[in-house]
Design an enzyme around this catalytic site. Structure first.
Site, PDB file in Angstrom:
ATOM      1  CG  ASP A  13    -123.799 -77.914  24.833  1.00 16.54           C
ATOM      2  OD1 ASP A  13    -124.745 -77.890  25.629  1.00 16.54           O
ATOM      3  OD2 ASP A  13    -122.604 -77.858  25.197  1.00 16.54           O
ATOM      4  CE  LYS A 111    -123.238 -78.312  28.569  1.00 18.98           C
ATOM      5  NZ  LYS A 111    -122.082 -77.639  27.974  1.00 18.98           N
ATOM      6  CB  CYS A 156    -120.623 -80.893  25.751  1.00 20.47           C
ATOM      7  SG  CYS A 156    -119.785 -79.351  26.236  1.00 20.47           S
TER       8      CYS A 156
HETATM    9  C1  VGL Z   1    -118.321 -77.393  24.062  1.00 23.53           C
HETATM   10  C2  VGL Z   1    -116.204 -76.533  23.967  1.00 23.53           C
HETATM   11  C3  VGL Z   1    -116.590 -75.451  24.727  1.00 23.53           C
HETATM   12  C4  VGL Z   1    -119.261 -78.487  23.662  1.00 23.53           C
HETATM   13  C5  VGL Z   1    -118.729 -76.330  24.837  1.00 23.53           C
HETATM   14  O1  VGL Z   1    -120.489 -78.262  23.663  1.00 23.53           O
HETATM   15  O2  VGL Z   1    -118.787 -79.601  23.331  1.00 23.53           O
HETATM   16  N1  VGL Z   1    -117.053 -77.493  23.649  1.00 23.53           N
HETATM   17  N2  VGL Z   1    -117.851 -75.355  25.159  1.00 23.53           N
END
Ligand code: VGL
Ligand code: ZN
Length: 206
Positions: A13, A111, A156
């Protein structure tokens, strides 16, 4: 760890919304980019994940009238932290950081694309049972050892690392290539859980 030819770098991410100026900015989040770019040159296999939510996603506080971002609600699959709207499919905030060396990635796994369920982990959605398909992909290709870095350490990266261990993969998290949200002690909780699961935490890979 010493990097072997069959090892995989899983980059979690590294998207604009998690970097400074983004909708769910992680402090110093963009600092992971040069670290990850250097690591990516040294691995034969690189896979990226991309948080990829439809508008009105169930993890967005804006989808729950009266609820504040960073509060918690109970979803059918358990407690869910509510976030500011982020990583909306196709929006600039969902794009990878422009300096991320993404070209060598063999797979991009998206995702969180189902409106009713969030997915922190690269392997399972937040019900911890709906698979993303990544485990099957890695097994079919014979990739068994994973180094991870990205955003955020305590969400994540943490859930991906735990699920990978549960599935039997070897997991090393490279902390210099990660930054945390650290909501209500979540970084300490995540660190304890990763160590208990046999995740190897290193600052860098020599
Ligand atoms: C994430 C919160 C919401 C992350 C993704 O990538 O850690 N955290 N969506
Ligand atoms: Zn998200």
């Amino acid at each position: 760890m010493a990097i072997r030819p069959g090892d995989l770098l899983l980059v979690i991410d590294v998207q604009n919304d998690f970097c400074p100026g983004g909708a769910l900015a992680v402090a110093d989040g963009d600092a992971v980019v040069p670290v990850i770019n250097r690591l990516a040159e040294r691995f034969n296999h690189v896979v990226l994940t991309q948080d990829w939510h439809p508008e009105g996603h169930g993890s967005f506080a804006s989808s729950h009238p009266g609820a504040a971002p960073f509060s918690t609600v109970t979803m059918p699959y358990g407690p869910q932290t509510l976030w500011p709207d982020h990583c909306v499919q196709g929006a600039p905030g969902a794009a990878f950081h422009p300096q991320l060396a993404a070209d060598r990635a063999e797979l991009v796994i998206r995702k969180g694309f189902r409106a009713a369920i969030d997915s922190y982990s690269a392997f399972f959605e937040n019900d911890r049972t709906t698979p993303t398909g990544l485990a099957g992909y890695l097994r079919e290709r014979g990739l068994t050892r994973i180094a991870m870095a990205g955003l955020a350490t305590d969400y994540c990266v943490h859930y991906s690392a735990l699920d990978a261990r549960r599935l039997g993969f070897g997991v090393t998290v490279v902390l210099s290539g990660c930054r945390a949200i650290d909501l209500a002690g979540s970084l300490a909780t995540a660190t304890t859980a990763m160590l208990a699961a046999g995740v190897v935490l290193v600052d860098d890979i020599a």
